[in-house]
Scaffold this motif. Structure first.
Motif, PDB file in Angstrom:
ATOM      1  N   ALA A   5       0.560  -1.373   0.116  1.00  0.00           N
ATOM      2  CA  ALA A   5       0.412   0.074  -0.224  1.00  0.00           C
ATOM      3  C   ALA A   5       0.997   1.383   0.219  1.00  0.00           C
ATOM      4  O   ALA A   5       2.285   1.170   1.084  1.00  0.00           O
ATOM      5  N   ILE A   6       0.287   2.255  -0.876  1.00  0.00           N
ATOM      6  CA  ILE A   6       1.204   3.362  -0.953  1.00  0.00           C
ATOM      7  C   ILE A   6       0.412   4.603  -0.675  1.00  0.00           C
ATOM      8  O   ILE A   6      -0.328   4.499  -1.601  1.00  0.00           O
ATOM      9  N   LEU A   7       0.734   5.174  -0.050  1.00  0.00           N
ATOM     10  CA  LEU A   7      -0.177   5.975   0.800  1.00  0.00           C
ATOM     11  C   LEU A   7       0.481   7.432   0.624  1.00  0.00           C
ATOM     12  O   LEU A   7       1.181   7.948   0.397  1.00  0.00           O
ATOM     13  N   VAL A   8      -0.539   8.208   0.245  1.00  0.00           N
ATOM     14  CA  VAL A   8      -0.676   9.116  -1.398  1.00  0.00           C
ATOM     15  C   VAL A   8      -1.471  10.519   0.335  1.00  0.00           C
ATOM     16  O   VAL A   8      -3.050  10.142   0.697  1.00  0.00           O
ATOM     17  N   LEU A   9      -0.327  11.485   0.724  1.00  0.00           N
ATOM     18  CA  LEU A   9      -0.713  12.283   1.175  1.00  0.00           C
ATOM     19  C   LEU A   9      -0.663  13.476   0.558  1.00  0.00           C
ATOM     20  O   LEU A   9      -0.157  13.752  -1.142  1.00  0.00           O
ATOM     21  N   ASP A  10      -1.507  14.949   1.217  1.00  0.00           N
ATOM     22  CA  ASP A  10      -0.925  16.145   0.402  1.00  0.00           C
ATOM     23  C   ASP A  10       0.056  16.327  -0.227  1.00  0.00           C
ATOM     24  O   ASP A  10       1.042  16.154   0.707  1.00  0.00           O
ATOM     25  N   ARG A  39      -0.994  -1.554  -4.247  1.00  0.00           N
ATOM     26  CA  ARG A  39      -2.629  -0.214  -4.208  1.00  0.00           C
ATOM     27  C   ARG A  39      -1.919   0.989  -3.712  1.00  0.00           C
ATOM     28  O   ARG A  39      -1.282   1.198  -3.313  1.00  0.00           O
ATOM     29  N   LEU A  40      -2.978   1.765  -4.134  1.00  0.00           N
ATOM     30  CA  LEU A  40      -2.866   3.383  -3.747  1.00  0.00           C
ATOM     31  C   LEU A  40      -3.581   4.070  -2.970  1.00  0.00           C
ATOM     32  O   LEU A  40      -4.971   3.419  -2.918  1.00  0.00           O
ATOM     33  N   CYS A  41      -3.594   4.031  -1.908  1.00  0.00           N
ATOM     34  CA  CYS A  41      -4.098   4.530  -0.835  1.00  0.00           C
ATOM     35  C   CYS A  41      -4.201   5.845  -0.084  1.00  0.00           C
ATOM     36  O   CYS A  41      -2.948   6.182  -0.220  1.00  0.00           O
ATOM     37  N   ALA A  42      -5.066   6.536   0.130  1.00  0.00           N
ATOM     38  CA  ALA A  42      -4.950   7.713   1.056  1.00  0.00           C
ATOM     39  C   ALA A  42      -6.714   8.261   1.839  1.00  0.00           C
ATOM     40  O   ALA A  42      -7.768   7.097   1.819  1.00  0.00           O
ATOM     41  N   GLU A  43      -6.124   9.491   2.674  1.00  0.00           N
ATOM     42  CA  GLU A  43      -6.992   9.587   3.489  1.00  0.00           C
ATOM     43  C   GLU A  43      -8.230  10.318   2.536  1.00  0.00           C
ATOM     44  O   GLU A  43     -10.079  10.203   2.915  1.00  0.00           O
ATOM     45  N   PRO A  73       5.063   7.703   0.312  1.00  0.00           N
ATOM     46  CA  PRO A  73       6.629   8.692   0.064  1.00  0.00           C
ATOM     47  C   PRO A  73       6.787  10.170   0.477  1.00  0.00           C
ATOM     48  O   PRO A  73       5.403  10.939   1.636  1.00  0.00           O
ATOM     49  N   GLY A  74       7.352  11.218   0.286  1.00  0.00           N
ATOM     50  CA  GLY A  74       7.581  12.570   0.462  1.00  0.00           C
ATOM     51  C   GLY A  74       6.844  13.509  -0.241  1.00  0.00           C
ATOM     52  O   GLY A  74       6.416  13.128  -1.402  1.00  0.00           O
TER      53      GLY A  74
END
Length: 323
Positions: A5-10, A39-43, A73-74
């Motif tokens: 899972a790749i956590l996509v942040l702002d 999988r990409l995931c985000a809030e 990721p950064g």
């Protein structure tokens, strides 16, 4: 199948997100089966990316609880701080034993969640000092490409994401599978040297109008000659003891360390911009012998002068039309 899972942040950095996404997605077992489900995931369903576009992400934070590995990721400096929900989800995943890795300044998110307390960690060398300042319980190592603590891993900037992914693939599936994806990525399975070879070693700051400024310029102009503490003190019109104390007060380092740093930087410039032999560069930078030069260079830069030249010389390996 191992789930990533790749956590996509702002304001996520696109490369930091795409590098692990592609690397794990390209990885196949020897029989051709995909090795990872990515999988990409985000809030939230829509996330701003650094660069002026918006991503639509199908999975929410529940994907973190289902993953075997989480990649953070950064994000750009303008990003909003991670929410309490994101930090709580990361802590819960860590408590469940999930492997968690950060790319570049994604290490700040792991540190904010408390996941790096008491651990070694790295990030982009430009941000390493800030990480150490903000999170004193983290043992920051700015010279390496990645740090593997077992469950928690961190990587340096940009391309180091690939180094970290290849390392995890090799740990999961062995060297043969990892070597194949390294070939697909057109990069070595393991790069020589660490992040130290990319760090720009600037002079410590000297107050404007400092009495040392002319002396420091003189040092740079005379690197090829023997420069002793006694000679520097004499030029400054002080005793060696007084000179050493004043030098440290104004620069934050000793005269010897300053001199060695300037000599290494001069050697880096010559390796990048000339075809001079290593022996000649050692003399031009003021090292007593090629052996002493190689030892000091490896200690500061993390690789050999020859390897540094191969990586940073202005020549290109790309094919060019005949002139």
């Amino acid at each position: 199948m191992h789930s990533v899972a790749i956590l996509v942040l702002d304001r996520v950095v696109p490369f930091d997100m795409a590098a692990p996404q592609q690397t794990f997605a390209w990885t196949h077992m020897p029989d051709g089966r995909p090795a990872y489900r990515v999988r990409l995931c985000a809030e939230t369903p829509e996330v701003r990316a650094d660069g002026g576009f918006t991503l639509r992400v199908e999975r929410g934070l529940e994907a973190l609880a289902e993953a075997d590995t989480i990649i953070v990721p950064g994000c750009s400096p303008e990003a909003a701080p991670p929410s309490a929900r994101v930090l709580a989800a990361l802590r819960e995943a860590a408590e469940a034993g999930t492997r968690i890795a950060s790319v570049c300044v994604g290490a700040f998110v792991l540190a904010e969640a408390g996941l790096l307390d008491g651990l070694r960690a790295t990030t982009h060398w430009v941000a390493a000092g800030e990480l150490a300042r903000r999170f004193p319980r983290v043992e920051v190592e700015p010279d390496v490409l990645y740090v593997d603590n077992g469950q928690i891993l961190t990587s340096a900037g940009a391309a180091a994401a690939l180094d970290l992914c290849l390392h995890m693939i090799r740990r999961d599936l062995g060297s043969a599978v990892a070597a194949n994806i390294a070939r697909m990525s057109v990069m070595p399975l393991e790069r020589e040297g660490g992040q130290a070879q990319f760090i720009v070693h600037e002079h410590p700051p000297v107050p404007r109008g400092s009495a040392l400024e002319p002396l420091l310029e003189w040092i740079e102009d005379n690197l090829a000659h023997e420069v002793t503490l006694g000679a520097l003190a004499a030029r400054a019109g002080m005793s060696e003891r007084t000179f050493s104390r004043r030098f440290r007060e104004q620069t934050g380092t000793t005269p010897l360390q300053w001199l060695l740093r300037v000599r290494v930087r001069r050697a880096q410039y010559l390796l990048e911009n000339s075809d001079h032999s290593v022996e000649r560069i050692a003399r031009q930078a003021g090292f007593g012998s090629p052996t002493a030069f190689r030892e000091r260079f490896r200690k500061v830069v993390g690789t050999t002068p020859y390897a540094y030249r191969m990586a940073f010389h202005g020549r290109t390996n790309a094919s060019a039309a005949p002139s």
